[in-house]
Design a protein around this motif. Structure first.
Motif, PDB file in Angstrom:
ATOM      1  N   LEU A  54       0.841  -1.190   0.000  1.00 22.51           N
ATOM      2  CA  LEU A  54       0.000   0.000   0.000  1.00 22.51           C
ATOM      3  C   LEU A  54       0.879   1.244   0.000  1.00 22.51           C
ATOM      4  O   LEU A  54       1.704   1.445   0.898  1.00 22.51           O
ATOM      5  CB  LEU A  54      -0.923   0.002   1.215  1.00 22.51           C
ATOM      6  CG  LEU A  54      -2.132  -0.927   1.108  1.00 22.51           C
ATOM      7  CD1 LEU A  54      -2.843  -1.039   2.454  1.00 22.51           C
ATOM      8  CD2 LEU A  54      -3.102  -0.426   0.042  1.00 22.51           C
ATOM      9  N   ILE A  55       0.698   2.066  -1.039  1.00 22.63           N
ATOM     10  CA  ILE A  55       1.508   3.260  -1.227  1.00 22.63           C
ATOM     11  C   ILE A  55       0.582   4.422  -1.591  1.00 22.63           C
ATOM     12  O   ILE A  55      -0.363   4.254  -2.361  1.00 22.63           O
ATOM     13  CB  ILE A  55       2.533   3.061  -2.366  1.00 22.63           C
ATOM     14  CG1 ILE A  55       3.493   1.904  -2.021  1.00 22.63           C
ATOM     15  CG2 ILE A  55       3.314   4.335  -2.652  1.00 22.63           C
ATOM     16  CD1 ILE A  55       4.421   1.518  -3.171  1.00 22.63           C
ATOM     17  N   ALA A  56       0.866   5.608  -1.064  1.00 18.90           N
ATOM     18  CA  ALA A  56       0.141   6.805  -1.455  1.00 18.90           C
ATOM     19  C   ALA A  56       0.860   7.442  -2.638  1.00 18.90           C
ATOM     20  O   ALA A  56       2.043   7.773  -2.542  1.00 18.90           O
ATOM     21  CB  ALA A  56       0.082   7.790  -0.291  1.00 18.90           C
ATOM     22  N   PRO A  57       0.205   7.627  -3.785  1.00 21.94           N
ATOM     23  CA  PRO A  57       0.847   8.307  -4.909  1.00 21.94           C
ATOM     24  C   PRO A  57       1.306   9.704  -4.475  1.00 21.94           C
ATOM     25  O   PRO A  57       0.588  10.389  -3.742  1.00 21.94           O
ATOM     26  CB  PRO A  57      -0.271   8.392  -5.957  1.00 21.94           C
ATOM     27  CG  PRO A  57      -1.215   7.285  -5.593  1.00 21.94           C
ATOM     28  CD  PRO A  57      -1.172   7.205  -4.099  1.00 21.94           C
ATOM     29  N   PRO A  58       2.473  10.166  -4.919  1.00 25.78           N
ATOM     30  CA  PRO A  58       3.028  11.428  -4.425  1.00 25.78           C
ATOM     31  C   PRO A  58       2.103  12.632  -4.577  1.00 25.78           C
ATOM     32  O   PRO A  58       2.037  13.476  -3.682  1.00 25.78           O
ATOM     33  CB  PRO A  58       4.298  11.602  -5.276  1.00 25.78           C
ATOM     34  CG  PRO A  58       4.672  10.230  -5.694  1.00 25.78           C
ATOM     35  CD  PRO A  58       3.392   9.476  -5.839  1.00 25.78           C
ATOM     36  N   LEU A  59       1.392  12.720  -5.691  1.00 25.57           N
ATOM     37  CA  LEU A  59       0.545  13.880  -5.925  1.00 25.57           C
ATOM     38  C   LEU A  59      -0.837  13.736  -5.295  1.00 25.57           C
ATOM     39  O   LEU A  59      -1.596  14.709  -5.203  1.00 25.57           O
ATOM     40  CB  LEU A  59       0.394  14.126  -7.440  1.00 25.57           C
ATOM     41  CG  LEU A  59      -0.029  15.531  -7.866  1.00 25.57           C
ATOM     42  CD1 LEU A  59       1.055  16.551  -7.522  1.00 25.57           C
ATOM     43  CD2 LEU A  59      -0.336  15.582  -9.367  1.00 25.57           C
ATOM     44  N   VAL A  60      -1.153  12.509  -4.841  1.00 24.08           N
ATOM     45  CA  VAL A  60      -2.488  12.246  -4.279  1.00 24.08           C
ATOM     46  C   VAL A  60      -2.327  11.493  -2.957  1.00 24.08           C
ATOM     47  O   VAL A  60      -2.714  10.324  -2.839  1.00 24.08           O
ATOM     48  CB  VAL A  60      -3.355  11.436  -5.268  1.00 24.08           C
ATOM     49  CG1 VAL A  60      -4.829  11.521  -4.887  1.00 24.08           C
ATOM     50  CG2 VAL A  60      -3.182  11.915  -6.699  1.00 24.08           C
ATOM     51  N   PRO A  61      -1.750  12.130  -1.942  1.00 20.78           N
ATOM     52  CA  PRO A  61      -1.452  11.423  -0.695  1.00 20.78           C
ATOM     53  C   PRO A  61      -2.693  11.007   0.082  1.00 20.78           C
ATOM     54  O   PRO A  61      -2.590  10.196   1.018  1.00 20.78           O
ATOM     55  CB  PRO A  61      -0.616  12.443   0.098  1.00 20.78           C
ATOM     56  CG  PRO A  61      -1.024  13.771  -0.456  1.00 20.78           C
ATOM     57  CD  PRO A  61      -1.292  13.530  -1.913  1.00 20.78           C
ATOM     58  N   GLU A  62      -3.879  11.534  -0.298  1.00 22.23           N
ATOM     59  CA  GLU A  62      -5.112  11.154   0.394  1.00 22.23           C
ATOM     60  C   GLU A  62      -5.531   9.726   0.102  1.00 22.23           C
ATOM     61  O   GLU A  62      -6.375   9.168   0.811  1.00 22.23           O
ATOM     62  CB  GLU A  62      -6.267  12.072  -0.037  1.00 22.23           C
ATOM     63  CG  GLU A  62      -6.021  13.550   0.157  1.00 22.23           C
ATOM     64  CD  GLU A  62      -5.519  14.237  -1.097  1.00 22.23           C
ATOM     65  OE1 GLU A  62      -5.961  15.357  -1.367  1.00 22.23           O
ATOM     66  OE2 GLU A  62      -4.680  13.646  -1.805  1.00 22.23           O
ATOM     67  N   ILE A  63      -4.972   9.119  -0.945  1.00 26.95           N
ATOM     68  CA  ILE A  63      -5.424   7.814  -1.417  1.00 26.95           C
ATOM     69  C   ILE A  63      -4.290   6.795  -1.312  1.00 26.95           C
ATOM     70  O   ILE A  63      -3.143   7.100  -1.631  1.00 26.95           O
ATOM     71  CB  ILE A  63      -5.921   7.923  -2.877  1.00 26.95           C
ATOM     72  CG1 ILE A  63      -7.199   8.779  -2.920  1.00 26.95           C
ATOM     73  CG2 ILE A  63      -6.175   6.549  -3.499  1.00 26.95           C
ATOM     74  CD1 ILE A  63      -7.695   9.096  -4.320  1.00 26.95           C
ATOM     75  N   LEU A  64      -4.623   5.595  -0.853  1.00 27.07           N
ATOM     76  CA  LEU A  64      -3.662   4.497  -0.806  1.00 27.07           C
ATOM     77  C   LEU A  64      -4.016   3.466  -1.872  1.00 27.07           C
ATOM     78  O   LEU A  64      -5.186   3.118  -2.060  1.00 27.07           O
ATOM     79  CB  LEU A  64      -3.670   3.820   0.571  1.00 27.07           C
ATOM     80  CG  LEU A  64      -3.048   4.598   1.728  1.00 27.07           C
ATOM     81  CD1 LEU A  64      -3.209   3.813   3.021  1.00 27.07           C
ATOM     82  CD2 LEU A  64      -1.569   4.869   1.468  1.00 27.07           C
ATOM     83  N   LEU A  65      -2.980   2.968  -2.563  1.00 29.16           N
ATOM     84  CA  LEU A  65      -3.175   1.977  -3.617  1.00 29.16           C
ATOM     85  C   LEU A  65      -2.225   0.807  -3.432  1.00 29.16           C
ATOM     86  O   LEU A  65      -1.121   0.973  -2.910  1.00 29.16           O
ATOM     87  CB  LEU A  65      -2.906   2.613  -4.991  1.00 29.16           C
ATOM     88  CG  LEU A  65      -3.737   3.824  -5.394  1.00 29.16           C
ATOM     89  CD1 LEU A  65      -3.202   4.402  -6.696  1.00 29.16           C
ATOM     90  CD2 LEU A  65      -5.218   3.468  -5.529  1.00 29.16           C
ATOM     91  N   HIS A  66      -2.648  -0.361  -3.899  1.00 28.63           N
ATOM     92  CA  HIS A  66      -1.750  -1.516  -3.979  1.00 28.63           C
ATOM     93  C   HIS A  66      -0.868  -1.327  -5.211  1.00 28.63           C
ATOM     94  O   HIS A  66      -1.319  -1.515  -6.341  1.00 28.63           O
ATOM     95  CB  HIS A  66      -2.553  -2.813  -4.091  1.00 28.63           C
ATOM     96  CG  HIS A  66      -3.274  -3.190  -2.836  1.00 28.63           C
ATOM     97  ND1 HIS A  66      -2.716  -4.027  -1.901  1.00 28.63           N
ATOM     98  CD2 HIS A  66      -4.491  -2.832  -2.358  1.00 28.63           C
ATOM     99  CE1 HIS A  66      -3.575  -4.201  -0.897  1.00 28.63           C
ATOM    100  NE2 HIS A  66      -4.654  -3.476  -1.155  1.00 28.63           N
ATOM    101  N   LEU A  67       0.399  -0.955  -5.000  1.00 28.75           N
ATOM    102  CA  LEU A  67       1.303  -0.635  -6.098  1.00 28.75           C
ATOM    103  C   LEU A  67       2.591  -1.437  -6.005  1.00 28.75           C
ATOM    104  O   LEU A  67       3.020  -1.835  -4.918  1.00 28.75           O
ATOM    105  CB  LEU A  67       1.646   0.863  -6.087  1.00 28.75           C
ATOM    106  CG  LEU A  67       0.470   1.837  -6.226  1.00 28.75           C
ATOM    107  CD1 LEU A  67       0.960   3.273  -6.089  1.00 28.75           C
ATOM    108  CD2 LEU A  67      -0.260   1.645  -7.549  1.00 28.75           C
ATOM    109  N   ALA A  68       3.219  -1.653  -7.167  1.00 30.73           N
ATOM    110  CA  ALA A  68       4.539  -2.297  -7.224  1.00 30.73           C
ATOM    111  C   ALA A  68       5.609  -1.232  -7.074  1.00 30.73           C
ATOM    112  O   ALA A  68       5.434  -0.087  -7.494  1.00 30.73           O
ATOM    113  CB  ALA A  68       4.707  -3.019  -8.550  1.00 30.73           C
TER     114      ALA A  68
END
Length: 236
Positions: free
Chosen positions: A19-33
């Protein structure tokens, strides 16, 4: 390799991402590689196939990040409306639309691993977003469309599309469709970091963002990324 069916795409995504928060959208967590090549290779191993396209669902691409940021900063774009997140990948843009108050969100992608990623990511973020409710036939407010919908008009009020201009034939087909939706009154928003096949002469630039990205995916650490709309649109 002998082709086989992955037993559980959801389990695969949980095992191969974090689970990582995209840098420009820290409000959202995504399952990312965290790296592109390992997840690509493991996807091929899981499916027993080689030569598969990249696992787009495993990364928060610059176009999607810019579009999600724009939606969150301007919630009136989606508030109370029926939304399509086209070529949804991780579901980032659709999740942002839900957080911004969309009435209903549909996320379209033809990759079945993306379908699982969207479900996992929507579920993860539903606990952080009081405006997203799970209803029958949806995943925490996001309905996954699993077929090729280009050429179909589902009556959406707003269509959001990030990073869709990386292949010539696909871009021509998709942009003709998006323009037809805009012509009948849909609000179409496009996020793009300067891909080769973006028809800039047919678009109006609305905003620009500096999106932090990985050198593993892009040619720079900050990707100048714009939000566009079709020229001559009839939507709001």
């Amino acid at each position: 390799m002998t082709p086989r069916t992955a037993a559980d795409p959801h389990a695969f995504i949980r095992e191969q991402t974090r689970l990582i928060a995209p840098p420009l959208v820290p409000e959202i967590l995504l399952h990312l590689a965290e790296e592109s090549l390992p997840i690509w290779q493991r996807t091929e191993e899981e499916l027993g196939e080689i030569g598969l396209p990249p696992p787009y669902w495993a990364f928060a691409w610059a176009g999607g990040q810019a579009l999600a940021r724009h939606v969150l900063d301007h919630p009136e774009i989606v508030r109370g409306k029926r939304i399509l997140d086209f070529a949804a990948g991780s579901g980032l843009v659709g999740i942002a639309a839900g957080r911004a108050g969309a009435r209903a969100v549909e996320a379209a992608d033809i990759d079945r691993f993306a379908h699982a990623a969207i479900a996992l990511n929507a579920t993860e973020n539903a606990t952080r977003n009081a405006t997203v409710d799970a209803t029958p036939g949806t995943t925490c407010g996001i309905t996954v469309l699993a077929t090729d919908i280009v050429g179909i008009d589902g009556g959406w009020d707003v269509v959001l599309a990030g990073d869709i201009a990386y292949e010539r034939d696909l871009a021509e087909r998709v942009f003709a469709w998006l323009e037809s939706l805009a012509a009948r009154g849909a609000d179409v928003w496009i996020g793009d970091p300067g891909r080769s096949y973006l028809p800039r002469e047919r678009l109006e630039k609305i905003a620009e963002y500096g999106v932090p990205v990985s050198r593993d995916l892009e040619d720079t650490e900050i990707k100048r990324t714009s939000v566009w709309r079709p020229r001559g649109r009839t939507g709001g």
